[in-house]
Design a protein around this motif. Structure first.
Motif, mmCIF file in Angstrom:
data_model
loop_
_atom_site.group_PDB
_atom_site.id
_atom_site.type_symbol
_atom_site.label_atom_id
_atom_site.label_comp_id
_atom_site.label_asym_id
_atom_site.label_seq_id
_atom_site.Cartn_x
_atom_site.Cartn_y
_atom_site.Cartn_z
ATOM 1 N N PHE A 47 16.891 36.776 -11.029
ATOM 2 C CA PHE A 47 16.158 35.961 -11.979
ATOM 3 C C PHE A 47 14.673 35.963 -11.615
ATOM 4 O O PHE A 47 14.314 36.067 -10.443
ATOM 5 N N THR A 48 13.820 35.806 -12.620
ATOM 6 C CA THR A 48 12.401 35.522 -12.439
ATOM 7 C C THR A 48 12.248 34.027 -12.683
ATOM 8 O O THR A 48 12.791 33.501 -13.658
ATOM 9 N N TYR A 49 11.504 33.336 -11.807
ATOM 10 C CA TYR A 49 11.387 31.883 -11.921
ATOM 11 C C TYR A 49 9.972 31.479 -12.316
ATOM 12 O O TYR A 49 8.999 32.072 -11.861
ATOM 13 N N GLN A 50 9.891 30.437 -13.163
ATOM 14 C CA GLN A 50 8.616 29.866 -13.581
ATOM 15 C C GLN A 50 8.729 28.348 -13.520
ATOM 16 O O GLN A 50 9.736 27.777 -13.940
ATOM 17 N N VAL A 51 7.681 27.710 -13.014
ATOM 18 C CA VAL A 51 7.607 26.252 -12.960
ATOM 19 C C VAL A 51 7.093 25.750 -14.310
ATOM 20 O O VAL A 51 6.178 26.339 -14.890
ATOM 21 N N PHE A 52 7.696 24.681 -14.814
ATOM 22 C CA PHE A 52 7.244 24.082 -16.073
ATOM 23 C C PHE A 52 5.791 23.640 -15.924
ATOM 24 O O PHE A 52 5.411 23.038 -14.923
ATOM 25 N N HIS A 53 4.983 23.901 -16.946
ATOM 26 C CA HIS A 53 3.599 23.405 -16.978
ATOM 27 C C HIS A 53 3.509 22.113 -17.778
ATOM 28 O O HIS A 53 2.508 21.423 -17.740
ATOM 29 N N ASP A 54 4.553 21.793 -18.501
ATOM 30 C CA ASP A 54 4.673 20.562 -19.280
ATOM 31 C C ASP A 54 5.860 19.804 -18.681
ATOM 32 O O ASP A 54 6.791 20.433 -18.182
ATOM 33 N N PRO A 55 5.862 18.484 -18.721
ATOM 34 C CA PRO A 55 6.963 17.748 -18.081
ATOM 35 C C PRO A 55 8.363 18.110 -18.582
ATOM 36 O O PRO A 55 9.315 18.100 -17.804
ATOM 37 N N THR A 56 8.527 18.412 -19.875
ATOM 38 C CA THR A 56 9.882 18.610 -20.393
ATOM 39 C C THR A 56 10.098 19.913 -21.160
ATOM 40 O O THR A 56 11.187 20.144 -21.671
ATOM 41 N N LYS A 57 9.084 20.770 -21.272
ATOM 42 C CA LYS A 57 9.296 22.028 -21.996
ATOM 43 C C LYS A 57 8.459 23.143 -21.388
ATOM 44 O O LYS A 57 7.432 22.892 -20.747
ATOM 45 N N HIS A 58 8.938 24.358 -21.607
ATOM 46 C CA HIS A 58 8.237 25.527 -21.053
ATOM 47 C C HIS A 58 8.501 26.729 -21.954
ATOM 48 O O HIS A 58 9.616 26.919 -22.446
ATOM 49 N N LEU A 59 7.471 27.555 -22.156
ATOM 50 C CA LEU A 59 7.571 28.740 -22.994
ATOM 51 C C LEU A 59 7.531 29.987 -22.119
ATOM 52 O O LEU A 59 6.574 30.208 -21.382
ATOM 53 N N ILE A 60 8.595 30.791 -22.202
ATOM 54 C CA ILE A 60 8.647 32.082 -21.518
ATOM 55 C C ILE A 60 8.157 33.108 -22.534
ATOM 56 O O ILE A 60 8.767 33.276 -23.588
ATOM 57 N N LYS A 61 7.048 33.785 -22.235
ATOM 58 C CA LYS A 61 6.404 34.670 -23.212
ATOM 59 C C LYS A 61 6.487 36.131 -22.798
ATOM 60 O O LYS A 61 6.836 36.456 -21.669
ATOM 61 N N GLY A 62 6.120 37.007 -23.745
ATOM 62 C CA GLY A 62 5.996 38.428 -23.468
ATOM 63 C C GLY A 62 7.318 39.154 -23.318
ATOM 64 O O GLY A 62 7.425 40.118 -22.573
ATOM 65 N N LEU A 63 8.329 38.709 -24.050
ATOM 66 C CA LEU A 63 9.669 39.289 -23.907
ATOM 67 C C LEU A 63 9.919 40.406 -24.916
ATOM 68 O O LEU A 63 9.383 40.397 -26.016
ATOM 69 N N THR A 64 10.757 41.347 -24.519
ATOM 70 C CA THR A 64 11.157 42.455 -25.387
ATOM 71 C C THR A 64 12.549 42.181 -25.946
ATOM 72 O O THR A 64 13.194 41.193 -25.590
ATOM 73 N N SER A 65 13.025 43.061 -26.787
ATOM 74 C CA SER A 65 14.353 42.937 -27.374
ATOM 75 C C SER A 65 15.407 43.194 -26.299
ATOM 76 O O SER A 65 15.514 44.294 -25.779
ATOM 77 N N GLU A 66 16.165 42.166 -25.953
ATOM 78 C CA GLU A 66 17.191 42.243 -24.898
ATOM 79 C C GLU A 66 18.109 41.034 -25.030
ATOM 80 O O GLU A 66 17.836 40.115 -25.784
ATOM 81 N N ILE A 67 19.144 41.021 -24.209
ATOM 82 C CA ILE A 67 19.952 39.818 -24.011
ATOM 83 C C ILE A 67 19.479 39.208 -22.695
ATOM 84 O O ILE A 67 19.426 39.882 -21.671
ATOM 85 N N TYR A 68 19.101 37.918 -22.737
ATOM 86 C CA TYR A 68 18.557 37.224 -21.568
ATOM 87 C C TYR A 68 19.511 36.120 -21.116
ATOM 88 O O TYR A 68 20.177 35.488 -21.935
#
Length: 195
Positions: A70-91
């Protein structure tokens, strides 16, 4: 979780009873929504992760189905986070709070969300283009047609097309039909035209 009753004895023989209530944070939960890739072979898809419960300070993990880690990212907002720059895949997506607690499924196992990011079946292309020259010098009774395929039509409606002449002027003498999407520029004279 629950109440602890204790008894303390002092040297003077007096007894005192106290109680302590231990509380657990609410269970960690999270949901996901996604936006598909706009253009064929693009990388502009995203996954929005919304979290509740636990102690906050969330970290989201994501990976392509075939990846080991897995690649991990810390939330920048208290309750939501946007994972960007994704290609067509199953995640696969997982989430942890600041204590390392995860959402559990009904079997008590860590909840992993599965998201399929899609893309258009093919890139936008023009095929079957035809042109008919004006009948005589100075006439403007020529026309051109083209069939547009692939890509993603805007808002599920037909494609947005623009015809221009060699000077870059946008031309409005056109009509469009669907199934397949065909655009026709009409009432044109000798010249170069771009779709």
């Amino acid at each position: 979780i629950g109440t602890l009753n204790g008894m303390t004895t002092y040297t003077d023989g007096s007894h005192h009873v106290g109680s302590v209530t231990l509380k657990s944070p609410p269970p960690v939960t999270f949901g996901v929504t996604h936006k598909n890739v706009n253009c064929f072979a693009g990388n502009d898809a995203n996954i929005m992760v919304a979290a509740l419960g636990g102690v906050g300070n969330y970290t989201v993990g994501y990976k392509k189905k075939e990846d080991a880690d897995f690649t991990y990212q810390v939330f920048h907002d208290p309750t939501k986070h946007l994972i960007k720059g994704l290609t067509s895949e199953i995640y696969h997506v997982c989430l942890y709070d600041g204590n390392g607690c995860a959402m559990k499924n009904k079997k008590g196992q860590e909840e992993i969300k599965v998201i399929e990011i899609k893309q258009p079946v093919a890139a936008v292309s023009i095929k079957d283009n035809q042109a008919v020259d004006p009948r005589a010098f100075g006439y403007t009774d020529g026309w051109a047609t083209a069939t547009v395929v692939g890509g993603t039509p805007i808002d599920g409606s037909p494609y947005h097309v623009t015809w221009t002449d060699s000077s870059g002027t946008v031309l409005t003498s056109m009509s469009n039909t669907t199934n397949p999407f065909t655009t026709q520029l009409y009432s044109i004279g000798k010249g170069d035209y771009t779709l």
